[in-house]
Design an enzyme around this catalytic site. Structure first.
Site, PDB file in Angstrom:
ATOM      1  N   LEU A  51       0.753  -1.250   0.050  1.00 34.98           N
ATOM      2  CA  LEU A  51      -0.113  -0.077  -0.015  1.00 34.98           C
ATOM      3  C   LEU A  51       0.818   1.323  -0.058  1.00 34.98           C
ATOM      4  CD1 LEU A  51      -3.007  -0.271   2.467  1.00 34.98           C
ATOM      5  CD2 LEU A  51      -3.037  -0.130  -0.119  1.00 34.98           C
ATOM      6  N   ASP A  52       0.625   2.129  -0.942  1.00 34.63           N
ATOM      7  CA  ASP A  52       1.259   3.476  -0.866  1.00 34.63           C
ATOM      8  C   ASP A  52       1.188   4.208   0.539  1.00 34.63           C
ATOM      9  OD1 ASP A  52       2.108   2.986  -3.524  1.00 34.63           O
ATOM     10  OD2 ASP A  52       0.306   4.432  -4.288  1.00 34.63           O
ATOM     11  N   PRO A  53       2.255   5.220   0.802  1.00 35.62           N
ATOM     12  CA  PRO A  53       2.128   5.767   2.126  1.00 35.62           C
ATOM     13  C   PRO A  53       0.842   6.643   2.173  1.00 35.62           C
ATOM     14  CG  PRO A  53       4.398   5.806   1.303  1.00 35.62           C
ATOM     15  CD  PRO A  53       3.396   5.181   0.160  1.00 35.62           C
ATOM     16  N   ALA A  55      -2.071   5.777   1.287  1.00 29.93           N
ATOM     17  CA  ALA A  55      -3.182   5.137   1.586  1.00 29.93           C
ATOM     18  C   ALA A  55      -3.291   4.580   2.908  1.00 29.93           C
ATOM     19  CB  ALA A  55      -3.107   3.677   0.727  1.00 29.93           C
ATOM     20  N   ARG A 186      -4.197   4.773  -8.431  1.00 31.25           N
ATOM     21  CA  ARG A 186      -3.937   6.268  -8.883  1.00 31.25           C
ATOM     22  C   ARG A 186      -4.092   6.304 -10.105  1.00 31.25           C
ATOM     23  NH1 ARG A 186       1.808   6.256  -8.202  1.00 31.25           N
ATOM     24  NH2 ARG A 186       1.995   4.139  -7.730  1.00 31.25           N
TER      25      ARG A 186
END
Length: 314
Positions: A51-53, A55, A186
């Site tokens: 998971l991206d930071p 998120a 995204r």
């Protein structure tokens, strides 16, 4: 999930388990793993799906023998709540990047957004963002992107199973999506903006489910820490077989348990009825005490069931 300090460790955890973490914003997936490694004091630990930071939401963490089934975490679909902002695009496709284009958004209507979503329902091709962990000639794309280098990325087939407009309060738009593996939220936000002619970028992302893991059943890092200090972190964990429910199961006799523990094969007729299984089928094998012991694979050409993965800790 409610933490109940002092509970005895439940069945099915002697070989490890999963922590369904509600990842906080600003943390990388690696940050979470590093923190939980210290809390659980486990040498084997990893995450099942980055998971991206930016998120938040469901981040399955595999601990102990559950790391041997990290690939099964990715089985099934994932769901996200996407918050996007119309009017500008960025190089990262989200609010952490630099603006690359701007456009008027005041004329965009909810009806137009609904219409734009139609082209992203079902199966379609999606071009991954430059700021991603995919490889290009031995380097991560984000490493090239940080140097200002952009390379051609082949479109990849992706699929959405549900895509709904939840809230329209321009320039903010909120969308729910259920999708398959390899999908970039995204990129969806970016592509919707392009389809509307207004540009857009992602400003918030919550993963609400990933395979067998759901947000309503998740726990925070703080809850895991409290459980560890009060007794055992496994009191807030999910058992190793959580991601193995697509397999059949069998309970072994004590004699068969000893055979499997030592890697010995069981005969074709020891499990199931004639014709019930085909070559390559896998089943979960449990002890009489309902502890997951092993994964057995059916190899009739070798006249039996071979222990493929055995949990030696049991």
């Amino acid at each position: 999930m409610t933490v109940q300090p002092g509970n005895s460790v439940r069945k099915g955890f002697s070989a490890g388990g999963y922590l369904n973490i509600n990842k906080p914003q600003g943390w990388t997936s690696t940050d979470v793993v590093r923190k939980l490694k210290g809390i659980t004091r486990s040498k084997k630990i990893g995450h099942g799906g980055t998971l991206d930071p930016l998120a938040t939401g469901v981040l399955p963490i595999c601990v102990g023998y559950a790391t041997r089934f990290a690939d099964t975490v990715l089985l099934g679909t994932k769901s996200y709540r996407i918050t996007m902002e119309l009017g500008s695009s960025t190089n990262t496709y989200d609010s952490t990047g630099d603006k690359t284009a701007e456009a008027e958004w005041t004329d965009v209507t909810s009806e137009q957004v609904e219409e734009s979503l139609e082209q992203f329902k079902g199966k379609f091709n999606q071009i991954p963002p430059m700021f991603s962990a995919l490889h290009h000639n031995g380097k991560r794309l984000y490493e090239l992107a940080r140097k200002g280098i952009e390379v051609e990325r082949p479109a990849r087939p992706v699929e959405t199973f549900s895509l709904k407009l939840i809230e329209f309060n321009a320039p903010e738009v909120v969308i729910d999506v259920e999708c398959g593996h390899g999908f970039y939220a995204r990129t969806l936000a970016h592509d919707i903006g392009e389809a509307l002619g207004s540009h857009a970028h992602l400003t918030g992302l919550v993963r609400t489910h990933a395979g067998a893991f759901r947000l309503e059943d998740s726990v925070t890092i703080e809850q895991v820490s409290v459980a560890a200090e009060s007794g055992d972190w496994r009191d807030v964990a999910m058992p190793t077989d959580t991601t193995l429910q697509h397999m059949g199961q069998t309970t072994l006799t004590e004699a068969f348990v000893e055979m499997v523990k030592h890697g010995r094969q069981l005969a074709v007729g020891d499990i199931g009825k004639p014709g019930e299984y085909k070559s390559g089928d896998r089943i979960r094998a449990y002890t009489p005490d309902n502890e997951l012991l092993a994964i057995l694979i059916f190899e009739p050409e070798k006249l039996g069931w071979r222990p493929e993965k055995v949990f030696a800790a049991i």
